[in-house]
Design a protein around this motif. Structure first.
Motif, short mmCIF file in Angstrom:
data_model
loop_
_atom_site.label_atom_id
_atom_site.label_comp_id
_atom_site.label_asym_id
_atom_site.label_seq_id
_atom_site.Cartn_x
_atom_site.Cartn_y
_atom_site.Cartn_z
N ASP A 111 1.01 -0.89 0.07
CA ASP A 111 -0.01 0.49 0.20
C ASP A 111 1.01 1.27 -0.22
O ASP A 111 0.76 2.52 -0.14
CB ASP A 111 -0.72 -0.46 1.36
CG ASP A 111 -2.41 -0.94 1.24
OD1 ASP A 111 -2.17 -1.33 0.14
OD2 ASP A 111 -2.39 -1.31 1.84
N ALA A 112 2.12 0.98 0.58
CA ALA A 112 2.50 2.14 0.77
C ALA A 112 3.42 2.23 -0.63
O ALA A 112 3.30 3.64 -0.59
CB ALA A 112 3.91 2.08 1.56
N ILE A 113 4.15 1.82 -1.37
CA ILE A 113 4.43 1.80 -3.26
C ILE A 113 3.34 2.30 -3.76
O ILE A 113 3.12 3.41 -4.22
CB ILE A 113 5.10 0.44 -2.98
CG1 ILE A 113 6.34 0.10 -2.86
CG2 ILE A 113 5.35 0.52 -4.89
CD1 ILE A 113 6.33 -1.17 -2.36
N GLY A 114 2.09 1.80 -3.45
CA GLY A 114 0.80 2.59 -4.09
C GLY A 114 0.29 3.51 -4.49
O GLY A 114 0.53 4.75 -5.56
N ALA A 115 0.45 4.23 -3.05
CA ALA A 115 0.56 5.65 -3.20
C ALA A 115 1.83 6.76 -2.93
O ALA A 115 1.69 7.62 -3.91
CB ALA A 115 0.68 6.06 -0.82
N LEU A 116 2.63 5.94 -3.06
CA LEU A 116 3.46 6.54 -2.98
C LEU A 116 4.49 6.87 -4.84
O LEU A 116 4.37 7.40 -5.62
CB LEU A 116 5.89 6.27 -3.35
CG LEU A 116 6.71 6.36 -3.82
CD1 LEU A 116 6.99 7.76 -3.05
CD2 LEU A 116 8.09 5.56 -2.82
#
Length: 436
Positions: free
Chosen positions: A339-344
């Motif tokens: 999820d963190a990479i998706g937002a980044l």
């Protein structure tokens, strides 16, 4: 005369009676101005005092907007000093033990945040005099934004802060200041109604109150490590809406007016943003062209663009990209790396047309190692680029555990600022200065 000028002019007159320069409530009163009791005795007076909060916080070289951009920028190496004769800026650029409590940047952050908070405290305490319930609620919410900004800003720069304006005020931890900011914003969120009661016609027009409340909640929930709440608040922000400090021919953008257009105080250091090699922006990053006037200037004389190259440029209170990066960081700190990479990736791949301010990166999606440390490093680097000259980088540097002033290859020259002499000389409860 436009609406902003009228209200800033009137509120500026009202504010002259309320100047409080230290937490122990030492008063400097203009005998020709309205008294505090007169200001707070009418709905127009209370609303005018609320409207003046933007001027207090964002107009002039003494304002927290100017002082935090300069302070954080020099302390983290984001800015370069052009003329050492600018003593306050020179002091924060030197940092370490060369930064005394008499420094003007240090003093202005402290004093102007105290003044902002004191005035907004009075607005909220006296808002009952406003007869219309909707106008009253939105006035409270508007004042609460600046009340929260005052506490949150002090918490970025000072290890301890005062949370009350009173004689010999006691000091609280910066964590308590962040919680106070959250409390202000939660109350604002909870009182807001769908109808503003006409308040938007009576205050500076370019601050979107509901979205700003949610955006600042996201910011301070993150600092308070309430990660799920930070994600929810960020999701509640309409990223197509902008919210800015407003300027005009009289009340000018302080960074443009004082520094960027004169080219005599400071400019951005260069295209590296003062970051270590592994975090420096990609040469293809479109945000470089957004924030810099020229990517290949003569004599390496890099100059800022974006929100800082015209005296009437509005300065964002928050950026849409900040909300995406708050989500990325909140997910990463919970080890939810996908999820963190998706937002980044939403930040990395967005084009200028995708962003309300036209800030696009135009880069490939993240392809680095999928470890918490690597993803957090990428988030930090993108905060530095996306939110260049926002005044938030010192807090970010500490939160991401970047090399401090006593480490090898330091990325900042202070962790905390000393307490201003104006506080120490008037308040015996002022703590000892922190070690660098």
């Amino acid at each position: 005369m436009n609406r902003l000028k009228i209200y800033l002019k009137h509120s500026g007159i009202l504010l002259l009676s309320l100047l409080t320069f230290v937490a122990c409530e030492k008063d400097f009163t203009n005998p020709g101005a309205a008294t505090e009791a007169q200001v707070l005795s009418t709905p127009d007076g209370v609303i005018g005092l609320a409207a003046g909060a933007q001027r207090r916080f964002s107009v002039g070289r003494q304002s927290p907007v100017y002082a935090t951009v300069a302070g954080a920028g020099f302390t983290t190496g984001e800015l370069r000093l052009i003329n050492p004769g600018n003593a306050a800026e020179n002091g924060v650029s030197l940092g370490y033990a060369d930064l005394p409590g008499s420094n003007g940047i240090v003093t202005n952050i402290w004093e102007q945040c105290l003044l902002t908070r004191n005035e907004t405290d009075k607005v909220i305490a006296n808002a009952d005099i406003i007869p219309d319930a909707n106008t009253r609620a939105w006035t409270i919410a508007y004042a609460s934004i600046f009340q929260a900004l005052a506490n949150g800003t002090m918490a970025d720069f000072f290890e301890q802060v005062t949370l009350a304006t009173e004689e010999n005020a006691t000091f609280s931890s910066r964590e308590e200041a962040i919680k106070a900011a959250i409390s202000s914003l939660e109350k604002a969120r909870d009182v807001l109604t769908s109808d503003d009661g006409g308040l938007k016609e009576r205050i500076p027009a370019d601050i979107d109150i509901p979205n700003t409340v949610q955006a600042l909640l996201a910011r301070y929930y993150l600092l308070d490590e309430r990660y799920s709440d930070a994600i929810n608040a960020a999701n509640a922000v309409d990223l197509s809406v902008t919210s800015t400090y407003t300027y005009d021919d009289v009340s000018t953008n302080p960074i443009a007016f004082v520094s960027i257009l004169t080219n005599n105080v400071y400019q951005p250091v260069d295209l590296t943003l003062g970051l270590p090699t592994d975090l420096q922006p990609d040469a293809a990053d479109q945000r470089l062209a957004f924030y810099f006037q020229d990517l290949n200037p003569a004599m390496n004389d890099f100059r800022a663009a974006a929100f800082f190259d015209d005296n009437k440029d509005g300065i964002p209170i928050y950026l849409p990209g900040e909300m995406l990066l708050i989500k990325a960081e909140a997910y990463a700190r919970q080890d939810q790396l996908s999820d963190a990479i998706g937002a980044l990736d939403e930040v990395l791949t967005k084009q200028a047309d995708d962003d309300a301010f036209g800030i696009g990166a135009g880069l490939p999606a993240y392809s680095g190692p999928e470890t918490q440390a690597d993803v957090l490093a990428a988030i930090y680097a993108n905060r530095c680029m996306e939110m260049m000259m926002s005044g938030l980088r010192l807090g970010d540097s500490k939160r991401f555990n970047r090399a401090g002033p006593n480490d090898a290859d330091p990325e900042r020259n202070r962790n905390w600022y000393p307490y201003p002499f104006s506080e120490r000389d008037n308040n015996p409860n002022t703590p000892d200065d922190p070690e660098i």
